[in-house]
Design an enzyme around this catalytic site. Sequence first.
Site, PDB file in Angstrom:
ATOM      1  N   HIS A  35       0.835  -1.197   0.000  1.00 56.54           N
ATOM      2  CA  HIS A  35       0.000   0.000   0.000  1.00 56.54           C
ATOM      3  C   HIS A  35       0.872   1.251   0.000  1.00 56.54           C
ATOM      4  CE1 HIS A  35      -3.781   2.152   0.844  1.00 56.54           C
ATOM      5  NE2 HIS A  35      -3.041   2.943   1.614  1.00 56.54           N
ATOM      6  N   ASP A  37       0.639   5.358   0.327  1.00 54.64           N
ATOM      7  CA  ASP A  37      -0.149   6.532   0.687  1.00 54.64           C
ATOM      8  C   ASP A  37       0.491   7.780   0.093  1.00 54.64           C
ATOM      9  OD1 ASP A  37      -2.311   5.554   2.401  1.00 54.64           O
ATOM     10  OD2 ASP A  37      -0.714   4.925   3.761  1.00 54.64           O
ATOM     11  N   MET A  39       0.419  11.745  -0.561  1.00 56.63           N
ATOM     12  CA  MET A  39      -0.138  12.971   0.007  1.00 56.63           C
ATOM     13  C   MET A  39       0.541  14.183  -0.625  1.00 56.63           C
ATOM     14  SD  MET A  39      -0.178  11.833   4.013  1.00 56.63           S
ATOM     15  CE  MET A  39      -0.517  10.135   4.489  1.00 56.63           C
ATOM     16  N   HIS A  68      -3.170   4.911  -2.847  1.00 53.18           N
ATOM     17  CA  HIS A  68      -4.209   5.723  -2.204  1.00 53.18           C
ATOM     18  C   HIS A  68      -3.825   7.190  -2.382  1.00 53.18           C
ATOM     19  CE1 HIS A  68      -6.292   6.907   1.868  1.00 53.18           C
ATOM     20  NE2 HIS A  68      -6.879   7.466   0.820  1.00 53.18           N
ATOM     21  N   MET A  70      -4.274  10.738  -1.708  1.00 52.61           N
ATOM     22  CA  MET A  70      -4.831  11.771  -0.837  1.00 52.61           C
ATOM     23  C   MET A  70      -4.355  13.119  -1.365  1.00 52.61           C
ATOM     24  SD  MET A  70      -4.411   9.951   2.895  1.00 52.61           S
ATOM     25  CE  MET A  70      -3.169   8.734   2.437  1.00 52.61           C
ATOM     26  N   MET A 139     -11.822   5.526   5.527  1.00 52.37           N
ATOM     27  CA  MET A 139     -10.774   6.034   6.409  1.00 52.37           C
ATOM     28  C   MET A 139     -11.221   5.885   7.856  1.00 52.37           C
ATOM     29  SD  MET A 139      -8.145   6.979   4.651  1.00 52.37           S
ATOM     30  CE  MET A 139      -7.274   7.669   6.058  1.00 52.37           C
ATOM     31  N   ASP A 177      -8.367   1.917   6.478  1.00 54.24           N
ATOM     32  CA  ASP A 177      -7.040   2.527   6.539  1.00 54.24           C
ATOM     33  C   ASP A 177      -7.011   3.510   7.695  1.00 54.24           C
ATOM     34  OD1 ASP A 177      -4.644   3.830   6.141  1.00 54.24           O
ATOM     35  OD2 ASP A 177      -4.969   4.271   4.033  1.00 54.24           O
TER      36      ASP A 177
END
Length: 221
Positions: A35, A37, A39, A68, A70, A139, A177
């Site tokens: 995974h 993340d 950002m 993911h 964001m 989330m 998550d």
Amino acid sequence: MTARPPIAAPSILSADFSRLGEELAIVDPAHDWAHCDVMDHQFVPNLTFGPIVVAGVRKLTRAYVDIHLMIERPWLLVDGFRAAGADGITVHLEACRETREVLRQIRATGAKAGIAIKPGTPFAAAAPYLPDLDVFLVMTVEPGFGGQEFMTDMMEKVTAARDERAKKKLEFLIEVDGGIDEATARTARAAGADVFVAGNAVFKAPNAHTALVGLRSAIAG
């Protein structure tokens, strides 16, 4: 998707990037996802990494690479992350003006498509898009930082998604998550979750491999 639910998804956000190859070696394509993340310091306060790091992850693992995003304006980077090696790309409902169009864009690249929602976004806002999804990500903390406390009340959304999936005979996976460890993963599994993103609980443990094995065991029960 090589792994079948329940799936552990160690988040590289908590990994040691100076030894990322060793860290990713614990991820088993038969059981886990890797995974990532992403950002942008706009949609969330933190800033992490872009496609160049994902390209490195792709070279280091045969596992499903789960992205993911964001970020604001995710449609501008969908193609770049897919080219870097993403197998699945999840965008935030709150960041998309034309949600179905973004999902179609993701699918057109050959990637699996997902939507994530923040704790403050009601399940009803995402419900119309469930037939278009491969992944629905709930989330369980406020997005932006690792190490936050799991929000148990988010399980209402997980259960609502599970029930809607059964009612309409849909096939998307439900991902959670934030604040996931062995105990909270059991709670989320009981509510209906299929994919469990864990960062600190795996990579900050004394032994990451042992911690990941423990997480797999917790969600399998």
